[in-house]
Design an enzyme around this catalytic site. Sequence first.
Site, PDB file in Angstrom:
ATOM      1  CE1 TYR A 147       0.002   9.728   3.402  1.00 33.97           C
ATOM      2  CE2 TYR A 147       2.121  10.471   2.562  1.00 33.97           C
ATOM      3  CZ  TYR A 147       1.363   9.908   3.571  1.00 33.97           C
ATOM      4  OH  TYR A 147       1.965   9.534   4.755  1.00 33.97           O
ATOM      5  N   GLY A 178      10.153   9.388   6.992  1.00 36.60           N
ATOM      6  CA  GLY A 178      10.371   8.705   5.724  1.00 36.60           C
ATOM      7  C   GLY A 178       9.561   7.422   5.712  1.00 36.60           C
TER       8      GLY A 178
HETATM    9  N1  CAA Z   1       8.811   6.694 -11.246  1.00 37.99           N
HETATM   10  C1  CAA Z   1       8.571   6.580 -12.563  1.00 37.99           C
HETATM   11  N2  CAA Z   1       7.657   5.736 -13.063  1.00 37.99           N
HETATM   12  C2  CAA Z   1       6.970   4.978 -12.210  1.00 37.99           C
HETATM   13  C3  CAA Z   1       7.173   5.049 -10.820  1.00 37.99           C
HETATM   14  C4  CAA Z   1       8.144   5.942 -10.354  1.00 37.99           C
HETATM   15  N3  CAA Z   1       8.409   6.069  -9.043  1.00 37.99           N
HETATM   16  N4  CAA Z   1       6.335   4.177 -10.224  1.00 37.99           N
HETATM   17  C5  CAA Z   1       5.615   3.583 -11.211  1.00 37.99           C
HETATM   18  N5  CAA Z   1       6.024   4.056 -12.411  1.00 37.99           N
HETATM   19  C6  CAA Z   1       5.535   3.694 -13.731  1.00 37.99           C
HETATM   20  C7  CAA Z   1       5.679   2.221 -14.020  1.00 37.99           C
HETATM   21  O1  CAA Z   1       6.999   1.955 -14.472  1.00 37.99           O
HETATM   22  C8  CAA Z   1       4.660   2.033 -15.132  1.00 37.99           C
HETATM   23  O2  CAA Z   1       5.164   2.549 -16.339  1.00 37.99           O
HETATM   24  P1  CAA Z   1       4.725   1.951 -17.763  1.00 37.99           P
HETATM   25  O3  CAA Z   1       3.222   2.075 -17.838  1.00 37.99           O
HETATM   26  O4  CAA Z   1       5.444   2.826 -18.732  1.00 37.99           O
HETATM   27  O5  CAA Z   1       5.184   0.536 -17.739  1.00 37.99           O
HETATM   28  C9  CAA Z   1       3.557   2.950 -14.695  1.00 37.99           C
HETATM   29  O6  CAA Z   1       4.137   3.896 -13.781  1.00 37.99           O
HETATM   30  C10 CAA Z   1       2.472   2.235 -13.949  1.00 37.99           C
HETATM   31  O7  CAA Z   1       1.404   3.118 -13.886  1.00 37.99           O
HETATM   32  P2  CAA Z   1       0.007   2.583 -13.408  1.00 37.99           P
HETATM   33  O8  CAA Z   1      -0.906   3.751 -13.198  1.00 37.99           O
HETATM   34  O9  CAA Z   1      -0.462   1.449 -14.269  1.00 37.99           O
HETATM   35  O10 CAA Z   1       0.494   2.023 -12.035  1.00 37.99           O
HETATM   36  P3  CAA Z   1      -0.166   1.100 -10.995  1.00 37.99           P
HETATM   37  O11 CAA Z   1      -1.630   1.208 -11.040  1.00 37.99           O
HETATM   38  O12 CAA Z   1       0.475  -0.221 -11.111  1.00 37.99           O
HETATM   39  O13 CAA Z   1       0.378   1.763  -9.615  1.00 37.99           O
HETATM   40  C11 CAA Z   1       1.386   3.316  -8.135  1.00 37.99           C
HETATM   41  C12 CAA Z   1       1.123   2.947  -9.607  1.00 37.99           C
HETATM   42  C13 CAA Z   1       0.082   3.463  -7.372  1.00 37.99           C
HETATM   43  C14 CAA Z   1       2.117   4.639  -8.112  1.00 37.99           C
HETATM   44  C15 CAA Z   1       2.241   2.207  -7.491  1.00 37.99           C
HETATM   45  O14 CAA Z   1       3.433   2.099  -8.226  1.00 37.99           O
HETATM   46  C16 CAA Z   1       2.571   2.514  -6.054  1.00 37.99           C
HETATM   47  O15 CAA Z   1       1.805   2.180  -5.157  1.00 37.99           O
HETATM   48  N6  CAA Z   1       3.720   3.136  -5.820  1.00 37.99           N
HETATM   49  C17 CAA Z   1       4.171   3.459  -4.434  1.00 37.99           C
HETATM   50  C18 CAA Z   1       3.745   4.849  -4.074  1.00 37.99           C
HETATM   51  C19 CAA Z   1       4.309   5.143  -2.711  1.00 37.99           C
HETATM   52  O16 CAA Z   1       5.519   5.184  -2.490  1.00 37.99           O
HETATM   53  N7  CAA Z   1       3.443   5.342  -1.758  1.00 37.99           N
HETATM   54  C20 CAA Z   1       3.886   5.583  -0.407  1.00 37.99           C
HETATM   55  C21 CAA Z   1       2.929   4.942   0.536  1.00 37.99           C
HETATM   56  S1  CAA Z   1       3.540   4.954   2.194  1.00 37.99           S
HETATM   57  C22 CAA Z   1       3.435   6.544   2.658  1.00 37.99           C
HETATM   58  O17 CAA Z   1       2.905   7.373   1.972  1.00 37.99           O
HETATM   59  C23 CAA Z   1       4.000   6.876   4.005  1.00 37.99           C
HETATM   60  C24 CAA Z   1       4.919   8.007   3.944  1.00 37.99           C
HETATM   61  O18 CAA Z   1       4.578   9.101   4.394  1.00 37.99           O
HETATM   62  C25 CAA Z   1       6.279   7.812   3.383  1.00 37.99           C
END
Ligand code: CAA
Length: 240
Positions: A147, A178
């Site tokens: 993305y 945002g």
């Molecule tokens: N910074 C650092 N570490 C992070 C993190 C971040 N922002 N987010 C997740 N992590 C870490 C977790 O702490 C975890 O760490 P450990 O394994 O050490 O415990 C690890 O990442 C999890 O990794 P996984 O691959 O297992 O994660 P998951 O499958 O549970 O999902 C993800 C990960 C998909 C990134 C999920 O956290 C997520 O959906 N995050 C939101 C992403 C986001 O903001 N998307 C925006 C959508 S809306 C949009 O895009 C519109 C727009 O234009 C703004």
Amino acid sequence: MARVAVVTGGTRGIGEAISVALKDAGYKVAANYAGNDERARAFTDKTGIAAFKWDVSSLDDCVAGMAKVEAALGPVEIIVNNAGITRDATMKKMNRNAWDEVLDTNLGGCFNMCKAGWDGMLNRSFGRIVNIGSINGQAGQYGQVNYAAAKSGIHGFTKALSQEGAAKGITVNAIAPGYIDTDMVAAVPADVLEKIVARIPVKRLGHAHEIARGVLFLVAEDAGFITGSTISINGGQHMY
Ligand code: CAA
């Protein structure tokens, strides 16, 4: 004569707010959508805005879709490239399909729609193109290499195409929203979203109509000197 605007992904979320704002401002609006017939019907019933179904990731579908809009409403002078999807996953888990779908829809769709509308705009010496980028294309976001790359691409695309349109009466600008209270953002895990909102200086999600406000500004008749720009509408989350 009212100008004709096409809004991709225009029946839901940010796109819906843009379609409605354009209609309320006196434009003739066609709202494109890709899949959700039920929501599109409900949107048309509520707003009176015609919905047109095609997949922006296909150039052929964009050309055919634009021809249908032009037959129904007249030449398209405003394109708002809003259609976008997410397939969030960390690099470890992201497959090639999640990369391709997001690039093809979000960035490819932007190319396809501009390609389909560009010659007409050149011939008429007038056009307004607004591409919806993202804060995550400007700043990056954990779990969004697809993305972020697509949205960052939209910002580069905007600056390049604006140079081709500048002397021809066609402006090309971007808005970088945002986090806005749409279905897309509601799909972010609640605990993650809570942390994101805590970092937004305005301390809340944005509303779709706050993005539509920027679109109205950019498509106006007297906005002809604004081109190649990006307006960030993000509650102060990222200053770029
Ligand atoms: N910074 C650092 N570490 C992070 C993190 C971040 N922002 N987010 C997740 N992590 C870490 C977790 O702490 C975890 O760490 P450990 O394994 O050490 O415990 C690890 O990442 C999890 O990794 P996984 O691959 O297992 O994660 P998951 O499958 O549970 O999902 C993800 C990960 C998909 C990134 C999920 O956290 C997520 O959906 N995050 C939101 C992403 C986001 O903001 N998307 C925006 C959508 S809306 C949009 O895009 C519109 C727009 O234009 C703004």
